[in-house]
Design an enzyme around this catalytic site. Structure first.
Site, PDB file in Angstrom:
ATOM      1  N   GLU A  99      98.756  47.898  69.641  1.00  0.00           N
ATOM      2  CA  GLU A  99      99.326  46.561  69.291  1.00  0.00           C
ATOM      3  C   GLU A  99      99.827  45.791  67.543  1.00  0.00           C
ATOM      4  OE1 GLU A  99     100.915  42.627  70.492  1.00  0.00           O
ATOM      5  OE2 GLU A  99      98.750  43.109  71.337  1.00  0.00           O
ATOM      6  N   LYS A 228      84.953  40.609  86.574  1.00  0.00           N
ATOM      7  CA  LYS A 228      86.466  41.973  86.536  1.00  0.00           C
ATOM      8  C   LYS A 228      87.375  41.597  87.416  1.00  0.00           C
ATOM      9  CE  LYS A 228      82.719  45.694  85.442  1.00  0.00           C
ATOM     10  NZ  LYS A 228      83.045  46.840  84.809  1.00  0.00           N
ATOM     11  N   ASP A 303      82.027  45.736  77.650  1.00  0.00           N
ATOM     12  CA  ASP A 303      82.987  46.477  78.656  1.00  0.00           C
ATOM     13  C   ASP A 303      84.258  45.818  79.063  1.00  0.00           C
ATOM     14  OD1 ASP A 303      83.548  46.850  81.525  1.00  0.00           O
ATOM     15  OD2 ASP A 303      81.808  46.444  82.604  1.00  0.00           O
ATOM     16  N   HIS A 398     107.530  40.909  63.801  1.00  0.00           N
ATOM     17  CA  HIS A 398     107.995  42.544  65.058  1.00  0.00           C
ATOM     18  C   HIS A 398     108.530  43.615  64.499  1.00  0.00           C
ATOM     19  CE1 HIS A 398     104.922  42.046  67.778  1.00  0.00           C
ATOM     20  NE2 HIS A 398     104.904  40.670  67.320  1.00  0.00           N
TER      21      HIS A 398
END
Length: 403
Positions: A99, A228, A303, A398
């Site tokens: 990103e 998760k 993870d 951006h």
């Protein structure tokens, strides 16, 4: 040793399956054979996938059916001074992401924190969980099982800790839903993230419960852990590390570096991150904490799926006479500096940049330090993004960076 071409032919003929190659050759050749086979079957060119720095044999515990490596650009933000319980000193934060503008944003926030005297960070709670679900005949039997567990916690602790040389069972919290008994085991896993450690230890304790009570184990994970998945229990009770980072940014720096005012940032944070998140019934009351968490996780071998819990954070901002007080509090940041992906070469090097690789002294100190550094980086990202929308520079930033 059988060559990759021959093994790829045997895969194509159906004589061998992908997972069987490791029984016929070394890990590097097996990966090359799979890569060649996939290229033939799909027409893809996997030359870049086949260029990786880690040892395929050493990655055996991290991946199955390996064909190569996925490369993600890694940058570094900082330095920043952190006064923490595990992280104490000046740190650069390695971040891996695709990103654009993320590193620039975090770096801008860290610069403001650094020039204001640094950040303070503390791990306020720690405990990895695993919550098996048992079936019982009804609520009376559930009560009897819970009483037995309460009376025999030391026995269950002995069984659980017999499976690990590092983990410690801290407590067992019971929950009853009809004929279901959930037992939320909570462990101190030291410098390991500890999910596997907690699972294996809980299995051993669950066998004792099944043998000594009427309860029947249905699943070793009953989703009350909760791993998760977005879960309010993690936001309230915590999982992994609960950590807070805060800083006071000088008023002049807010105006000159962030192009806004403490009052505008406090209002923007309240209206967007607090009220907006509440209206959305979000479990995360922040601007984009998951961005920094994900990039830090990828860089340091955590993870990646546990970014779900890692985004469970609340950002606060308050205008003060001398500047802007800002904080971010993570309820369930699940990190480790040993085990899992931390042993892969590039991830290990990223931890070396932080000076937090391997086991800490005392045990758990390095994982605490990693949580505090990530929290500080996320705080920097929050400062930068809130300032960007308060000054209406978000889209132009951006555009300027071509993202």
């Amino acid at each position: 040793m059988t060559d990759a071409e021959t093994l790829a032919d045997r895969l194509a003929s159906g004589e061998l399956r992908l997972y069987e190659l490791d029984d016929h050759t070394d890990a590097e050749t097996a990966a090359a054979a799979r890569r060649l086979y996939v290229e033939r079957e799909t027409g893809a060119d996997l030359a870049t996938v086949g260029e990786y720095a880690f040892d395929a044999g050493e990655a055996d515990s991290n991946i199955e059916n390996m064909i190569g490596g996925a490369q993600i650009p890694m940058g570094v933000a900082g330095p920043v001074e952190i006064d923490g319980s595990g992280a104490d000193g000046e740190f650069f934060l390695p971040l891996a992401t695709t990103e654009g503008a993320l590193l620039a944003s975090v770096n801008r926030g860290l610069s403001a924190i650094q020039d204001s005297g640094g950040a303070t960070a503390r791990v306020t709670d720690s405990g990895m969980t695993r919550a098996p679900v048992f079936q019982v005949a009804g609520v009376a039997e559930a009560e009897a099982v819970i009483e037995w567990v309460d009376d025999n916690t030391d026995r269950l602790r002995e069984a659980a800790e017999s499976t690990t040389s590092h983990g410690e069972l801290l407590e067992i919290d019971p929950y009853v839903v009809g004929d279901n008994v959930f037992l939320r085991f909570i462990y101190d896993t030291k410098d390991a993230m500890g999910m596997n450690m907690a699972t294996i230890a809980t299995r051993e304790a669950s066998e004792v419960i099944e043998a000594e009570t009427p309860a029947r184990l249905v699943a070793l994970s009953g989703n009350l852990c909760s791993d998760k998945k977005p879960a309010a229990i993690n936001a309230i009770e915590g999982r992994g590390r609960s950590v807070t980072a805060d800083a006071v940014i000088d008023r002049g720096l807010v105006e000159e570096r962030l192009n806004t005012t403490p009052e505008a940032m406090a209002e923007g944070n309240t209206r967007k991150n607090l009220i907006g998140s509440a209206k959305a019934a979000s479990l995360g009351f922040n601007a984009h904490a998951a961005n920094t968490v994900a990039a830090a996780f990828l860089a340091t071998g955590q993870d990646a799926a546990q970014v779900v819990e890692g985004a469970n954070a609340i950002t606060t901002m308050e205008a003060r006479e001398d500047g802007l007080y800002a904080s971010i509090s993570f309820a369930s940041l699940e990190v480790g500096t040993v085990g899992g992906g931390t042993s892969l070469d590039t991830q290990s090097e990223a931890l070396d940049v932080l000076g937090l690789g391997g086991g800490g002294d005392p045990a758990g100190a390095n994982a605490d330090g990693l949580a505090e550094v990530i929290a500080t980086g996320a705080l920097a990202g929050e400062l930068s993004l809130v300032a960007a929308f308060c000054s209406r520079h978000l889209s132009s930033a951006h555009e300027e960076l071509g993202r």
